[in-house]
Design an enzyme around this catalytic site. Structure first.
Site, PDB file in Angstrom:
ATOM      1  N   GLY A   1       6.931   3.054   4.525  1.00 39.35           N
ATOM      2  CA  GLY A   1       7.203   3.733   5.779  1.00 39.35           C
ATOM      3  C   GLY A   1       8.658   4.163   5.801  1.00 39.35           C
ATOM      4  O   GLY A   1       9.369   4.070   4.803  1.00 39.35           O
ATOM      5  N   GLY A   2       9.124   4.614   6.947  1.00 38.82           N
ATOM      6  CA  GLY A   2      10.503   5.060   7.045  1.00 38.82           C
ATOM      7  C   GLY A   2      11.506   3.929   6.999  1.00 38.82           C
ATOM      8  O   GLY A   2      12.656   4.125   6.596  1.00 38.82           O
ATOM      9  N   PHE A   3      11.076   2.720   7.392  1.00 40.84           N
ATOM     10  CA  PHE A   3      12.016   1.606   7.495  1.00 40.84           C
ATOM     11  C   PHE A   3      11.578   0.374   6.712  1.00 40.84           C
ATOM     12  O   PHE A   3      12.181  -0.680   6.839  1.00 40.84           O
ATOM     13  CB  PHE A   3      12.205   1.218   8.967  1.00 40.84           C
ATOM     14  CG  PHE A   3      12.709   2.348   9.815  1.00 40.84           C
ATOM     15  CD1 PHE A   3      14.054   2.663   9.833  1.00 40.84           C
ATOM     16  CD2 PHE A   3      11.836   3.107  10.578  1.00 40.84           C
ATOM     17  CE1 PHE A   3      14.530   3.709  10.604  1.00 40.84           C
ATOM     18  CE2 PHE A   3      12.295   4.153  11.353  1.00 40.84           C
ATOM     19  CZ  PHE A   3      13.650   4.461  11.367  1.00 40.84           C
ATOM     20  N   GLY A   4      10.523   0.497   5.913  1.00 35.15           N
ATOM     21  CA  GLY A   4      10.077  -0.661   5.151  1.00 35.15           C
ATOM     22  C   GLY A   4       8.708  -0.437   4.542  1.00 35.15           C
ATOM     23  O   GLY A   4       8.125   0.651   4.643  1.00 35.15           O
TER      24      GLY A   4
ATOM     25  N   VAL B   1       4.586  -0.994   3.681  1.00 34.74           N
ATOM     26  CA  VAL B   1       3.303  -1.187   4.353  1.00 34.74           C
ATOM     27  C   VAL B   1       2.409  -1.947   3.378  1.00 34.74           C
ATOM     28  O   VAL B   1       2.209  -1.511   2.250  1.00 34.74           O
ATOM     29  CB  VAL B   1       2.647   0.155   4.737  1.00 34.74           C
ATOM     30  CG1 VAL B   1       1.296  -0.092   5.401  1.00 34.74           C
ATOM     31  CG2 VAL B   1       3.556   0.962   5.652  1.00 34.74           C
TER      32      VAL B   1
ATOM     33  N   ASP C   1       3.448  15.623  14.640  1.00 27.41           N
ATOM     34  CA  ASP C   1       3.612  15.457  13.187  1.00 27.41           C
ATOM     35  C   ASP C   1       2.281  15.517  12.452  1.00 27.41           C
ATOM     36  O   ASP C   1       2.002  14.695  11.576  1.00 27.41           O
ATOM     37  CB  ASP C   1       4.317  14.131  12.887  1.00 27.41           C
ATOM     38  CG  ASP C   1       4.927  14.099  11.489  1.00 27.41           C
ATOM     39  OD1 ASP C   1       5.154  15.187  10.916  1.00 27.41           O
ATOM     40  OD2 ASP C   1       5.183  12.996  10.976  1.00 27.41           O
TER      41      ASP C   1
ATOM     42  N   LEU D   1       0.816  -1.218   0.000  1.00 24.70           N
ATOM     43  CA  LEU D   1       0.000   0.000   0.000  1.00 24.70           C
ATOM     44  C   LEU D   1       0.847   1.263   0.000  1.00 24.70           C
ATOM     45  O   LEU D   1       0.381   2.324  -0.408  1.00 24.70           O
ATOM     46  CB  LEU D   1      -0.928   0.007   1.220  1.00 24.70           C
ATOM     47  CG  LEU D   1      -1.907  -1.171   1.334  1.00 24.70           C
ATOM     48  CD1 LEU D   1      -2.672  -1.095   2.650  1.00 24.70           C
ATOM     49  CD2 LEU D   1      -2.874  -1.195   0.160  1.00 24.70           C
ATOM     50  N   GLY D   2       2.076   1.152   0.488  1.00 23.05           N
ATOM     51  CA  GLY D   2       2.937   2.328   0.559  1.00 23.05           C
ATOM     52  C   GLY D   2       4.252   2.005   1.237  1.00 23.05           C
ATOM     53  O   GLY D   2       4.598   0.840   1.448  1.00 23.05           O
TER      54      GLY D   2
ATOM     55  N   LYS E   1       2.831  -2.975   8.838  1.00 23.09           N
ATOM     56  CA  LYS E   1       3.956  -2.050   8.695  1.00 23.09           C
ATOM     57  C   LYS E   1       5.237  -2.779   9.071  1.00 23.09           C
ATOM     58  O   LYS E   1       5.404  -3.206  10.211  1.00 23.09           O
ATOM     59  CB  LYS E   1       3.743  -0.825   9.595  1.00 23.09           C
ATOM     60  CG  LYS E   1       4.838   0.224   9.500  1.00 23.09           C
ATOM     61  CD  LYS E   1       4.500   1.431  10.359  1.00 23.09           C
ATOM     62  CE  LYS E   1       5.557   2.513  10.256  1.00 23.09           C
ATOM     63  NZ  LYS E   1       5.206   3.704  11.089  1.00 23.09           N
TER      64      LYS E   1
END
Length: 640
Positions: A211-214, A216, A327, A208-209, A231
């Site tokens: 993240g900062g480290f992998g 999703v 954020d 789906l998208g 995630k």
């Protein structure tokens, strides 16, 4: 559209449509959720304790089982539970008019039963509300009678008898409950909840998208069919960026928060290469996608008010747990299937110890409050600044201090945040303008949400009282927000996402992560992974069991013959052992039994042909031996 994306979307949508239904569950789903004998679950009792507030009010399955116990064992207890349920329904009723008046009348009828001799005799000469004083009942009935004639009845008229009913239930009824099979069943559910979780617990679907480290991706629980977002935090990438504390902090905060306006953590586990967070799946996309792809130019104020109200409630729930979000931006606000929104991505959230101000330049350029930009100490006010930026952007169609895709240096954006006054167009009503100006005040002490507040975490009450949320406006279609109903999720969203659409980038457009080189995992890392790998999160998991009807289907107490199920009987373990001892033989037992029968049959056939088994001929024995060998060979072939 590429064929890979079409296939990925089709499979994902099909899984989404079946989520929570029987066809979404594995064929072996009952094997995944087998109850042990209740004696194996006694340690759960010692671990969790027995307070009423924990078992009945915080545990969804605990509440259902307590109500089931009351209904089955004592009419008075059952009436108390019914009264509580009706009051809760009254307070969160969708309708402030006739529906609420009808509920008030029904509750008054329950309270009036104290003088009803027929009902009194049906409950062992004691009415269900005997513990309520005549003064409390008469005052409540009088207030409720007048409320039935009001156009908008008050929502708090039954608060005192509700409180006293709770005090009654937590004493003798609850003490009796924990001695029964209903509490043993609660412990069995808690035992299932504590089981280890791994990659085999889920089916995985399209990405789906990022993240900062992998990545999703979407996933589905095999046992229940419920869909989630998975995630992944790649272990080597986390270690390379020294983000262990940051990752664990996000996981612990998600686990602590239980709000319908913040994404929930349902499971946390690890694989060989990644740490995995299983979160609420939000199929409707994020506000940034809707704002700039579907509604360029901004939303109408009625829609903005709805989103702003739910975001305010989400921040209020975080602040009450002393959690600062830090954020807030459109891409971090996600829509669910029905159009409700939740705050996501708590990677920068932090817990404030004793509400003490903290320091740290974190956030997204253009959304960070002036005190963050100036590297000063700050508290909850920075989140209310973020709400102001978000409301402004939803109405105007662009951020207050930076145009979308504007080529501008970070230093210039930060200067605008510190010094420039945002500009308002005719799109803003007077209420919307004053709300944004109050939230975007440069000085935190004068910012809306930070003034006249007894406790720092109570700023949401000041914002909720603003005319933008509490007054009607015929020009914009805005109406007062029914906060109680909104908290209960009973306000209809102004927009509902298309259930057949995938609000995500094409699979091939989502960039893949490069391979991390030069990083090795060691024993210290394994200790950290142990803190992360905690399995199911209690309340989301229990809610999943209830929503997908696993609870209703498995929560049986009696066999077809009327006897108690084995896992709740004191001698149940012995019963199960005896049952297993005479159970259906395994494959190999059945196979060799069949071959023995064939050998015996061969000998019988020889006897019918006139062969004397007392004095066998030289050909009889070899015939039997050949038959036996053939059977063995056949058996070996079958096993292969």
């Amino acid at each position: 559209m590429e064929i890979e994306n079409i296939v990925a979307n089709t499979v994902y949508i099909k899984a989404r449509e079946s989520g929570g239904q029987k066809k979404g569950k594995s064929k072996k789903w009952k094997n995944y959720l087998q109850f042990p004998h209740y004696t194996e679950c006694i340690p759960q009792k010692k671990e969790n304790g027995e307070p009423y507030a924990f078992v009945v009010e915080k545990q969804p399955i605990g509440k259902l089982l307590f109500h089931e116990f009351c209904q089955a064992t004592n009419p008075q207890y059952h009436q108390c539970c019914q009264f509580q349920t009706k009051v809760e329904e009254y307070e969160t009723s969708d309708d402030d008019g006739q529906s609420r008046r009808d509920l008030a009348s029904a509750i008054v009828a329950l309270l009036s039963s104290k003088n009803d001799q027929d009902l009194s005799s049906s409950i062992d000469e004691e009415v269900w509300c005997a513990f309520l004083s005549d003064e409390v009942i008469s005052t409540c009935i009088s207030t409720a009678d007048s409320a039935t004639h009001d156009s908008e009845p008050r929502s708090d008229i039954f608060s005192e008898p509700y409180r006293l009913t709770r005090e009654y239930l937590k004493q003798k009824p609850f003490a009796e409950f924990i001695q029964t099979m209903y509490f043993h069943r609660f412990l069995q559910w808690k035992w299932l909840e504590k089981r280890p979780v791994d990659k085999h617990t889920f089916r995985l679907y399209r990405v789906l998208g990022k993240g900062g480290f992998g990545e999703v991706c979407a996933c589905q629980v095999r046992a229940s069919g419920k869909m989630y977002a998975l995630k992944k935090l790649e272990k080597k990438r986390v270690k390379k960026r020294h983000a262990e504390t940051l990752s664990l902090n996000e996981k612990q905060i998600l686990q602590k928060v239980n709000s319908p306006f913040v994404v929930s953590l349902a499971y946390a586990y690890e694989t060989k290469d990644a740490l995995c967070l299983v979160l609420t799946l939000m199929n409707g996309g994020d506000l940034k996608f809707h704002l700039y792809n579907l509604m360029p130019g901004g939303f109408d104020e009625k829609r903005v008010q709805f989103y702003a109200a739910e975001i305010t409630l989400g921040l209020q729930h975080l602040h009450l747990e002393h959690i600062l979000y830090r954020d807030l931006k459109p891409e971090n606000i996600l829509l669910d299937d029905f159009g409700h929104v939740r705050i996501s991505d708590l990677g920068l959230a932090v817990e404030l110890k004793d509400n003490e101000p903290i320091k740290g330049r974190v956030g997204t350029v253009g959304y960070m409050a002036p005190e963050i930009v100036k590297n000063e100490r700050y508290t909850y006010g920075v989140d209310w600044w973020g709400v102001g930026c978000l409301i402004y952007e939803m109405i105007e169609g662009k951020a207050p201090f930076r145009q979308r895709k504007e080529k501008v240096k970070r230093e210039e954006v930060e200067r605008r945040v510190r010094e420039d006054q945002e500009k308002y167009s005719e799109k803003f009503s007077e209420a919307a303008r004053t709300l944004c100006r109050g939230l975007l005040h440069k000085e935190p002490g004068f910012r809306l949400g930070c003034r006249r507040v007894g406790k720092p975490e109570d700023g949401a009450e000041e914002i909720r009282a603003h005319p933008f949320f509490n007054t009607a406006d015929t020009a914009t279609g805005r109406e007062p927000v029914p906060w109680k109903k909104m908290e209960a999720g009973k306000v209809t969203p102004p927009f509902c996402p298309d259930p057949r659409a995938v609000y995500a980038k094409d699979v091939l457009d989502i960039e893949q992560f490069s391979t991390v080189k030069g990083v090795r995992l060691d024993a210290t890392d394994t200790q950290f992974y142990g803190k992360f790998n905690t399995g199911c999160v209690s309340i989301p998991w229990q809610s999943e069991m209830i929503e997908t009807e696993c609870f209703a289907e498995l929560n049986t107490f009696y066999e077809e013959d009327g006897s108690l199920v084995w896992n709740l009987r004191p001698d149940g373990i012995n019963m199960e052992e005896r049952r297993n001892g005479t159970s259906k033989p395994g494959f190999f037992s059945r196979l060799f039994r069949k071959k023995n029968i064939e050998v015996t049959k061969s000998l019988h056939d020889l006897s019918r042909l006139g062969v004397d088994q007392q004095q066998p001929s030289t050909s009889a024995k070899p015939a039997a031996v050949r038959s036996s060998r053939a059977a063995s060979a056949s058996g070996r072939t079958s096993m292969i």
